[in-house]
Design an enzyme around this catalytic site. Structure first.
Site, PDB file in Angstrom:
ATOM      1  N   LYS A 267       0.978  -1.253   0.077  1.00 53.94           N
ATOM      2  CA  LYS A 267       0.034  -0.024  -0.097  1.00 53.94           C
ATOM      3  C   LYS A 267       1.152   1.228  -0.143  1.00 53.94           C
ATOM      4  CE  LYS A 267      -2.314   1.735   3.776  1.00 53.94           C
ATOM      5  NZ  LYS A 267      -2.257   3.036   3.853  1.00 53.94           N
TER       6      LYS A 267
ATOM      7  N   ASP B  58      -3.523   4.353  -1.517  1.00 56.83           N
ATOM      8  CA  ASP B  58      -4.417   4.883  -0.558  1.00 56.83           C
ATOM      9  C   ASP B  58      -4.148   6.403  -0.382  1.00 56.83           C
ATOM     10  OD1 ASP B  58      -6.200   4.903   1.748  1.00 56.83           O
ATOM     11  OD2 ASP B  58      -4.665   4.225   2.944  1.00 56.83           O
TER      12      ASP B  58
ATOM     13  N   LYS C  65      -7.017   8.429  -0.083  1.00 54.86           N
ATOM     14  CA  LYS C  65      -8.169   9.098   0.611  1.00 54.86           C
ATOM     15  C   LYS C  65      -8.518  10.203   0.079  1.00 54.86           C
ATOM     16  CE  LYS C  65      -7.370   6.471   4.868  1.00 54.86           C
ATOM     17  NZ  LYS C  65      -5.719   6.015   4.489  1.00 54.86           N
TER      18      LYS C  65
ATOM     19  N   ASP D 172     -12.639  15.866  -1.756  1.00 53.46           N
ATOM     20  CA  ASP D 172     -12.778  17.323  -2.145  1.00 53.46           C
ATOM     21  C   ASP D 172     -14.131  17.570  -2.905  1.00 53.46           C
ATOM     22  OD1 ASP D 172     -12.035  20.078  -3.171  1.00 53.46           O
ATOM     23  OD2 ASP D 172     -10.009  19.241  -2.953  1.00 53.46           O
TER      24      ASP D 172
ATOM     25  N   THR E 146     -10.125   3.683  11.231  1.00 54.26           N
ATOM     26  CA  THR E 146      -9.904   2.829  12.293  1.00 54.26           C
ATOM     27  C   THR E 146      -9.486   3.484  13.390  1.00 54.26           C
ATOM     28  OG1 THR E 146      -8.195   1.947  11.084  1.00 54.26           O
ATOM     29  CG2 THR E 146     -10.025   0.650  11.026  1.00 54.26           C
TER      30      THR E 146
ATOM     31  N   ARG F 172       2.402  -1.173  10.916  1.00 55.19           N
ATOM     32  CA  ARG F 172       3.404  -1.161  11.869  1.00 55.19           C
ATOM     33  C   ARG F 172       3.819  -2.479  12.489  1.00 55.19           C
ATOM     34  NH1 ARG F 172       0.914   3.976  14.538  1.00 55.19           N
ATOM     35  NH2 ARG F 172      -0.859   2.753  13.530  1.00 55.19           N
TER      36      ARG F 172
HETATM   37  O1  C5P Z   1       0.438   0.924  11.071  1.00 56.82           O
HETATM   38  P1  C5P Z   1      -0.860   0.069  10.746  1.00 56.82           P
HETATM   39  O2  C5P Z   1      -1.197  -1.240  10.705  1.00 56.82           O
HETATM   40  O3  C5P Z   1      -2.038   0.889  12.069  1.00 56.82           O
HETATM   41  O4  C5P Z   1      -1.488   1.029   9.452  1.00 56.82           O
HETATM   42  C1  C5P Z   1      -2.568   0.817   8.623  1.00 56.82           C
HETATM   43  C2  C5P Z   1      -2.607   1.751   7.791  1.00 56.82           C
HETATM   44  O5  C5P Z   1      -3.929   1.435   7.070  1.00 56.82           O
HETATM   45  C3  C5P Z   1      -2.270   3.194   7.545  1.00 56.82           C
HETATM   46  O6  C5P Z   1      -1.300   3.207   6.215  1.00 56.82           O
HETATM   47  C4  C5P Z   1      -3.508   3.796   7.491  1.00 56.82           C
HETATM   48  O7  C5P Z   1      -3.440   4.858   6.887  1.00 56.82           O
HETATM   49  C5  C5P Z   1      -4.330   2.735   6.793  1.00 56.82           C
HETATM   50  N1  C5P Z   1      -5.717   2.882   7.213  1.00 56.82           N
HETATM   51  C6  C5P Z   1      -6.180   3.032   8.325  1.00 56.82           C
HETATM   52  N2  C5P Z   1      -7.621   3.290   8.813  1.00 56.82           N
HETATM   53  C7  C5P Z   1      -8.382   3.448   7.457  1.00 56.82           C
HETATM   54  C8  C5P Z   1      -7.963   3.453   6.400  1.00 56.82           C
HETATM   55  C9  C5P Z   1      -6.686   3.321   6.029  1.00 56.82           C
HETATM   56  O8  C5P Z   1      -5.595   2.752   9.473  1.00 56.82           O
HETATM   57  N3  C5P Z   1      -9.821   3.497   7.588  1.00 56.82           N
END
Ligand code: C5P
Length: 250
Positions: A50, A77, A79, A82, A136, A227
């Site tokens: 991603k 991604d 997002k 606009d 999330t 992460r």
């Molecule tokens: O590090 P982590 O596992 O928390 O990363 C989650 C990834 O998913 C990040 O790149 C974040 O931008 C993306 N994301 C998210 N929640 C959303 C959409 C995308 O955490 N609703």
């Protein structure tokens, strides 16, 4: 990387048994060199990466090329959120970059979502549009502070139904709403799920989380993991452990 069974970014992902085809690793790093190092470390482990805002803004659209050349699938991604005309233009600009999935914010409303979907008409090999429902990282308190009185689950459902009415069949939501969304979209929906944390891992800023196995059991098409893999001492080992957990329920 080894060639994998081909996959399209559709609900068909639910029946793909190779967990590598359903794990998307978030390359949340600041530049192309850091991205390349991470891709090297995960070679032969993962099939999807991603590219999100940090990397895209830091390195520019060209950062996708070497990842695609190496045979990986890319989820872009961005997002987008606009006015409809601006988002439609951004979708057209992004459509030729070779990504298989592209995000827009469902909160942009029906006119924006329809314009985004229509912008892909006539585009060869377009990315699948995914509407991001409720981040999330948002819980009920965060939503209320932003003026939304509904619970995250109610808001996710409202936004997903709106997206479906606009011709969008792919959604990003948390593991906690994936079961309800799967019931709404049926098997054809593409449900891409971040907020994934193996048992015992640091939660960080995420609020609505689940383990990889739980998210798949509830109906996820794809899992997005950042992460827990990218900040592990051994990212490939962390990814393999997640893939093993995924395989146990596929
Ligand atoms: O590090 P982590 O596992 O928390 O990363 C989650 C990834 O998913 C990040 O790149 C974040 O931008 C993306 N994301 C998210 N929640 C959303 C959409 C995308 O955490 N609703």
């Amino acid at each position: 990387m080894q060639p994998l069974q081909s996959s399209s970014a559709t609900g068909a992902a639910r029946s793909i048994a190779d967990p590598r085809e359903r794990l998307i690793v978030a390359l949340d790093v600041p530049d192309a060199r850091a991205a390349s190092l991470l891709v090297d470390r995960l070679d032969d482990t993962c099939a999807w990466f991603k590219v999100g805002l940090e990397l895209f803004v830091g390195a520019g659209p060209a950062v996708l090329e070497p990842i695609l050349r190496r045979g990986y699938s890319v989820f872009l991604d961005l997002k987008l959120h606009d006015i409809p005309n601006t988002v439609a233009g951004a979708v057209r600009s992004a459509a030729g970059l070779g990504a298989k999935m592209l995000t827009v914010h469902a909160g942009g409303g029906p006119a924006m979502l329809s314009a985004a979907q229509e912008a892909l008409t006539g585009v060869a090999n377009p990315p699948q549009l995914l509407a991001v429902t409720v981040l999330t990282s948002m819980d009920e308190m965060q939503l209320k502070a932003a003026g939304v009185q509904r619970s995250p689950a109610e808001q996710v459902e409202l936004l997903a139904r709106m997206g479906l009415d606009c011709g969008i069949s792919g959604f990003v939501c948390s593991p906690q709403e994936v079961g309800a969304l799967r019931a709404i979209t049926g098997p054809a929906g593409t449900l891409v799920i971040p907020g994934i944390r193996p048992a015992g891992d640091a939660v960080g800023d995420q609020k609505r989380i689940a383990t990889p196995a739980d998210a798949l059991r509830r109906g996820a098409s794809y899992l997005v993991v950042g992460r827990p893999i990218t900040q592990a001492a051994d990212p490939a080992k962390a990814a393999e452990s997640i893939l093993t957990e995924m395989a146990s329920v596929l």
